[in-house]
Write a protein that holds these residues in place. Structure first.
Motif, PDB file in Angstrom:
ATOM      1  N   LEU A 198      -1.528  -0.045   5.959  1.00  0.00           N
ATOM      2  CA  LEU A 198      -2.601  -1.010   5.726  1.00  0.00           C
ATOM      3  C   LEU A 198      -3.927  -0.278   5.839  1.00  0.00           C
ATOM      4  CD1 LEU A 198      -4.107  -3.780   5.607  1.00  0.00           C
ATOM      5  CD2 LEU A 198      -3.757  -3.920   8.099  1.00  0.00           C
ATOM      6  N   VAL A 199      -4.792  -0.490   4.856  1.00  0.00           N
ATOM      7  CA  VAL A 199      -6.174  -0.030   4.939  1.00  0.00           C
ATOM      8  C   VAL A 199      -7.054  -1.270   4.996  1.00  0.00           C
ATOM      9  CG1 VAL A 199      -8.014   1.335   3.899  1.00  0.00           C
ATOM     10  CG2 VAL A 199      -5.625   2.071   3.662  1.00  0.00           C
TER      11      VAL A 199
ATOM     12  N   VAL B  59      -5.233   1.962   8.969  1.00  0.00           N
ATOM     13  CA  VAL B  59      -6.549   2.612   9.021  1.00  0.00           C
ATOM     14  C   VAL B  59      -7.605   1.529   8.840  1.00  0.00           C
ATOM     15  CG1 VAL B  59      -8.104   4.326   8.050  1.00  0.00           C
ATOM     16  CG2 VAL B  59      -5.642   4.774   8.082  1.00  0.00           C
ATOM     17  N   ASN B  60      -8.460   1.378   9.836  1.00  0.00           N
ATOM     18  CA  ASN B  60      -9.555   0.432   9.757  1.00  0.00           C
ATOM     19  C   ASN B  60     -10.811   1.151   9.273  1.00  0.00           C
ATOM     20  OD1 ASN B  60      -8.098  -1.794  10.855  1.00  0.00           O
ATOM     21  ND2 ASN B  60      -8.405  -0.980  12.917  1.00  0.00           N
ATOM     22  N   VAL B  61     -11.479   0.557   8.305  1.00  0.00           N
ATOM     23  CA  VAL B  61     -12.748   1.113   7.837  1.00  0.00           C
ATOM     24  C   VAL B  61     -13.863   0.447   8.625  1.00  0.00           C
ATOM     25  CG1 VAL B  61     -14.283   1.482   5.880  1.00  0.00           C
ATOM     26  CG2 VAL B  61     -11.799   1.593   5.552  1.00  0.00           C
TER      27      VAL B  61
ATOM     28  N   ALA C   1      -9.281   4.845  12.702  1.00  0.00           N
ATOM     29  CA  ALA C   1     -10.417   4.309  11.954  1.00  0.00           C
ATOM     30  C   ALA C   1     -11.259   5.432  11.377  1.00  0.00           C
ATOM     31  CB  ALA C   1     -11.292   3.426  12.842  1.00  0.00           C
ATOM     32  N   VAL C   2     -11.916   5.122  10.279  1.00  0.00           N
ATOM     33  CA  VAL C   2     -12.985   5.973   9.747  1.00  0.00           C
ATOM     34  C   VAL C   2     -14.288   5.208   9.901  1.00  0.00           C
ATOM     35  CG1 VAL C   2     -11.523   7.248   8.143  1.00  0.00           C
ATOM     36  CG2 VAL C   2     -12.621   5.124   7.380  1.00  0.00           C
TER      37      VAL C   2
ATOM     38  N   ALA D  38     -10.149  11.143   3.878  1.00  0.00           N
ATOM     39  CA  ALA D  38      -9.851  11.002   5.302  1.00  0.00           C
ATOM     40  C   ALA D  38      -8.889   9.849   5.553  1.00  0.00           C
ATOM     41  CB  ALA D  38     -11.151  10.790   6.080  1.00  0.00           C
ATOM     42  N   VAL D  39      -9.071   8.744   4.841  1.00  0.00           N
ATOM     43  CA  VAL D  39      -8.184   7.588   4.999  1.00  0.00           C
ATOM     44  C   VAL D  39      -6.755   7.961   4.636  1.00  0.00           C
ATOM     45  CG1 VAL D  39      -7.643   5.286   4.122  1.00  0.00           C
ATOM     46  CG2 VAL D  39     -10.017   5.894   4.636  1.00  0.00           C
ATOM     47  N   VAL D  40      -6.589   8.614   3.503  1.00  0.00           N
ATOM     48  CA  VAL D  40      -5.242   8.960   3.040  1.00  0.00           C
ATOM     49  C   VAL D  40      -4.583   9.965   3.987  1.00  0.00           C
ATOM     50  CG1 VAL D  40      -3.946  10.042   1.152  1.00  0.00           C
ATOM     51  CG2 VAL D  40      -5.703   8.330   0.658  1.00  0.00           C
TER      52      VAL D  40
END
Length: 249
Positions: free
Chosen positions: A85-86, A140-142, A185-186, A226-228
């Motif tokens: 999940l993003v 990953v939470n933005v 998180a990013v 970075a997320v990937v």
């Protein structure tokens, strides 16, 4: 390299679209949500498929729990077992001071940026946690550099919502670490996306970039990289962590 099924909220533009396209290049299966722009969502789906992946787009408002549940059930039916999940979707409104805010604006910001993130995380955990019969996965939470900087005179409400995302990241990472789920998180800042126009300042990045240590704004694909990575097996021992992408600010 082939990745699993990933839900990317707010995947029709900006950082979300860049993440979806990168996952497509890894032969990933991607379910993106969008609120209004169906044409942009279809374009991202086409790009993912052209890159070798699979993709579907679901119209959904991330402030509405029923829409969120429908997003995840569609991913289940169309693509298979969820592995990522993003939590990317985010809104802000016209720049203003705290003494100019009203409660209705605050509720709109928090319903999408905080409640929506929690409800998406809930749906992901129900599918991925070994406690619920899942096989693990990654969230990953933005967040935003605004959670550290406060965004005074501009978006203190948005910054506060991203502070809540930081806390969600830390707390949830500890809660599900033993259940096969990593949560990171990013924190992007000063990225060239359309969100600045929503605040009435479409040229904000160009206006402030000379004051950044790196003297330039960032691109969505730099955040997507970075997320990937955080979603991937290369980050298999990383949880509860934050990557700041704000040009040194």
């Amino acid at each position: 390299m082939t990745t699993g099924v990933t839900v990317v909220t707010g995947g029709s533009r900006g950082i979300g679209a860049a993440v979806a396209r990168r996952l497509g290049g890894l032969e990933g299966r991607v379910c993106i949500s969008y609120r209004e722009d169906a044409e942009a969502a279809r374009s991202v789906v086409s790009d993912v498929i052209a890159a070798g992946g699979e993709a579907v787009a679901v119209q959904a408002d991330m402030s509405r729990p029923d829409d969120i549940e429908r997003l995840f059930t569609t991913a289940d039916k169309e693509l298979g077992t969820l592995s990522g999940l993003v939590n990317n979707v985010g809104i802000l409104e016209q720049q203003c001071r705290v003494d100019e805010l009203d409660a209705a604006r605050l509720r709109r910001i928090l319903d999408t940026n905080v409640v929506g993130y929690f409800m998406c995380a809930r749906q992901a955990v129900l599918r991925m946690s070994t406690m619920h019969g899942g096989v693990g996965g990654a969230i990953v939470n933005v967040s935003s550099a605004a959670s550290r900087l406060g965004a005074p005179g501009e978006y203190v409400d948005y910054a506060a919502s991203k502070g809540a995302v930081d806390t969600l990241t830390t707390g949830l990472s500890l809660e599900v670490a033993s259940e096969g789920i990593r949560v990171n998180a990013v924190r992007p800042g000063f990225i060239r996306t359309q969100i600045h126009a929503s605040g009435g300042d479409p040229d904000r990045v160009a206006r402030v970039e000379r004051n950044l240590p790196m003297r330039r704004g960032g691109d969505p694909d730099e955040v997507a990289a970075a997320v990937v990575w955080l979603l991937s097996a290369q980050a298999s021992y990383v949880t509860g962590s934050f990557i700041d992408l704000a040009g040194g600010k």
